[in-house]
Design an enzyme around this catalytic site. Structure first.
Site, short mmCIF file in Angstrom:
data_model
loop_
_atom_site.label_atom_id
_atom_site.label_comp_id
_atom_site.label_asym_id
_atom_site.label_seq_id
_atom_site.Cartn_x
_atom_site.Cartn_y
_atom_site.Cartn_z
CE LYS A 118 -4.01 0.75 0.83
NZ LYS A 118 -5.30 0.31 0.17
CB VAL A 130 -17.14 1.59 -2.28
CG1 VAL A 130 -17.49 0.20 -2.03
CG2 VAL A 130 -15.72 1.44 -2.59
N GLY A 131 -19.41 4.07 -1.27
CA GLY A 131 -21.13 4.15 -0.86
C GLY A 131 -21.87 3.77 -1.56
P1 NAI Z 1 -14.12 7.17 -0.96
O1 NAI Z 1 -12.89 8.61 -0.58
O2 NAI Z 1 -14.65 7.69 -2.20
O3 NAI Z 1 -15.02 7.97 -0.59
C1 NAI Z 1 -14.60 7.47 1.19
C2 NAI Z 1 -16.27 8.69 1.82
O4 NAI Z 1 -16.06 9.18 3.42
C3 NAI Z 1 -16.08 9.75 1.35
O5 NAI Z 1 -17.33 10.42 0.58
C4 NAI Z 1 -15.99 10.72 2.96
O6 NAI Z 1 -16.45 12.30 2.83
C5 NAI Z 1 -16.75 9.30 3.99
N1 NAI Z 1 -15.28 9.97 5.11
C6 NAI Z 1 -14.91 9.92 5.35
N2 NAI Z 1 -14.76 9.67 7.13
C7 NAI Z 1 -15.95 10.00 7.52
C8 NAI Z 1 -16.76 9.07 8.10
N3 NAI Z 1 -15.91 9.35 9.75
N4 NAI Z 1 -17.90 9.23 8.54
C9 NAI Z 1 -18.78 9.36 7.04
N5 NAI Z 1 -18.07 8.63 6.35
C10 NAI Z 1 -17.05 9.27 6.28
O7 NAI Z 1 -13.28 6.08 -0.74
P2 NAI Z 1 -13.42 4.88 -1.67
O8 NAI Z 1 -12.93 4.61 -2.98
O9 NAI Z 1 -15.46 4.66 -1.86
O10 NAI Z 1 -13.29 3.86 -0.47
C11 NAI Z 1 -13.83 3.65 1.17
C12 NAI Z 1 -13.41 2.72 1.81
O11 NAI Z 1 -13.22 1.53 0.55
C13 NAI Z 1 -12.12 2.53 1.87
O12 NAI Z 1 -11.90 2.77 2.98
C14 NAI Z 1 -11.25 1.96 0.90
O13 NAI Z 1 -9.72 2.52 1.53
C15 NAI Z 1 -12.02 0.73 0.35
N6 NAI Z 1 -11.55 0.39 -0.53
C16 NAI Z 1 -11.82 0.85 -2.08
C17 NAI Z 1 -11.83 0.79 -2.74
C18 NAI Z 1 -11.58 1.05 -3.84
O14 NAI Z 1 -11.43 1.03 -5.49
N7 NAI Z 1 -12.55 2.43 -3.89
C19 NAI Z 1 -11.75 -1.59 -2.61
C20 NAI Z 1 -11.53 -1.51 -1.65
C21 NAI Z 1 -11.61 -1.04 -0.88
N1 PHE Z 2 -7.33 0.29 -3.62
C1 PHE Z 2 -7.98 -0.79 -3.50
C2 PHE Z 2 -8.48 -2.11 -3.22
O1 PHE Z 2 -7.89 -1.73 -0.74
C3 PHE Z 2 -8.21 -0.97 -5.02
C4 PHE Z 2 -6.95 -1.61 -5.69
C5 PHE Z 2 -6.32 -2.95 -5.23
C6 PHE Z 2 -6.00 -0.91 -6.17
C7 PHE Z 2 -5.36 -3.36 -5.60
C8 PHE Z 2 -5.19 -0.83 -6.56
C9 PHE Z 2 -4.78 -2.51 -5.88
O2 PHE Z 2 -8.60 -2.71 -2.71
#
Ligand code: NAI
Ligand code: PHE
Length: 361
Positions: A74, A181-182
């Site tokens: 990471k 993701v949400g």
């Molecule tokens: P993002 O940055 O697009 O969304 C995160 C959201 O959470 C933002 O809208 C932010 O304002 C909100 N947030 C932050 N702190 C908060 C709190 N205390 N309470 C409520 N909302 C809060 O990130 P994304 O990509 O949606 O990722 C979300 C989670 O999923 C992260 O932990 C990430 O590591 C994990 N993840 C993401 C992947 C991806 O491909 N984007 C893949 C696998 C896991």
């Molecule tokens: N950041 C996402 C995860 O934690 C997606 C990702 C996976 C991005 C692997 C790059 C490499 O799974």
């Protein structure tokens, strides 16, 4: 920092201070036992080395669970605050130089605070070691949408476990974090007739969620005591800990956020409270395996969806069954499974050469 690294069981940490912006860059390579380390680049104020170390371990578990020949890594860029576009792009390119110097030991893609456009910027300096860019021969791969597929499957498995039917219709889900993701996940839940509550600390994101018919809003500080069927963490890590778990009023926790547990032992607290926990690295692997599949293994998006659905459904069902049999937490069962797969890989490597990107079952 020294004591952090001393107590970590990973392989390598690269640290660089960026004198131009004051940012710190960390690249943590937790394990290359299965193959080159792979993990997103997170860009955030208040981030720290410990985030990189723990998130890299999560990636090791994710790839091991999926039997993918990738290791866990990471990158975290801890920025001093909001940055101008030019300064931010310069910083991303310098991060790219660092990734490039590792010569393929570490690959990266998007995560919290970074986008496909940011990957283009990193790739300018890092060369081929960056996935999730805007344009690739395979087309633009949205890892967040792929991740949401796996979490969506998991929510149905969880409903099956606690209510005896996988249908989400009429069940209530509290989604913490309406980000990439949400939002994708809420779209699926709405179509299936679920009751949805959303919390986001960013007022703009929260307004966007509230504009969707049937979605209710919860203030960030009220999340943990709000009654719901399933709590769905999709923001940052560490949200399940000794302070929050006693307050939870849900039957299950299953979400996309990486490293939801404050510490591995917090899974036992959930188990003691009879709250079913779907380990994050089992259910949020869609972006990791789907992204790798589409960009490096010739999968179509439809095939990626099938593989993610099958992997999450099969693995989570097996993990819940193993946890029940051992009267332990699903997290312990999942960690055992990941460790078994790592050990299998160690012994087969000892027996012959390693295929770098192989998807085995
Ligand atoms: P993002 O940055 O697009 O969304 C995160 C959201 O959470 C933002 O809208 C932010 O304002 C909100 N947030 C932050 N702190 C908060 C709190 N205390 N309470 C409520 N909302 C809060 O990130 P994304 O990509 O949606 O990722 C979300 C989670 O999923 C992260 O932990 C990430 O590591 C994990 N993840 C993401 C992947 C991806 O491909 N984007 C893949 C696998 C896991
Ligand atoms: N950041 C996402 C995860 O934690 C997606 C990702 C996976 C991005 C692997 C790059 C490499 O799974």
């Amino acid at each position: 920092m020294e004591s952090l690294i001393q107590s970590w069981d990973g392989e390598l940490v690269v640290v660089r201070h960026d004198a131009v912006t004051g940012a710190w860059m960390f690249i943590a390579i937790h394990s290359t036992r299965l193959g080159p380390a792979d993990g997103g680049t997170r860009l955030l104020a208040y981030a720290s080395a410990i985030d990189a170390l723990r998130l890299a371990e999560g990636m090791t578990l994710k790839y091991a669970i999926a039997s993918f020949s990738r290791g866990g890594g990471k990158a975290v860029i801890a920025v001093p605050g909001v940055m101008e576009a030019d300064a931010r792009n310069g910083l991303l390119r310098r991060h790219g130089e660092l990734v490039g110097k590792l010569g393929g030991l570490f690959r990266t893609g998007p995560d919290v605070g970074t986008s496909a456009e940011d990957m283009d910027e990193i790739a300018r300096a890092a060369g081929p070691y960056v996935d999730g860019r805007t344009s690739r021969p395979s087309g633009r791969v949205d890892t967040a949408a792929l991740t949401a597929i796996g979490v969506w499957v998991a929510l149905q498995v969880v409903c099956g476990e606690i209510f005896g039917s996988p249908s989400v219709a009429g069940r209530s889900f509290l989604v913490q974090g309406f980000g990439k993701v949400g939002e994708a996940l809420v779209g699926r839940l709405r179509l299936a007739g679920a009751r949805i509550l959303v919390s986001d600390t960013d007022p703009q994101r929260l307004r966007r969620a509230m504009n969707l018919p049937g979605v209710g809003a919860i203030a960030a500080e009220r999340v943990y005591e709000t009654e719901c069927d399933v709590f769905v963490p999709c923001a940052l890590g560490g949200v399940l800990n000794g302070r929050t778990i006693p307050r939870l009023r849900c039957h299950a926790v299953a979400g996309a956020a990486n490293n939801q547990l404050g510490a591995a032992c917090d899974a036992d607290l959930l188990h003691a409270r009879n709250i079913l926990y779907a380990p994050d690295y089992v259910i949020n692997l869609g972006g990791a395996i789907g992204g790798t599949g589409v960009e490096h293994m010739g999968w179509s998006l439809a095939q990626a969806e099938r593989e993610i659905t099958d992997t999450v459904h099969r693995t989570l069902t097996g993990v819940f069954a193993a946890a029940l049999a051992a009267n332990g937490s699903p997290d312990r069962a999942a960690r055992r499974l990941a460790e078994e797969r790592l050990q299998q890989a160690d012994s087969s490597r000892a027996a012959g050469p390693r295929t770098m990107i192989h998807h085995g079952r």
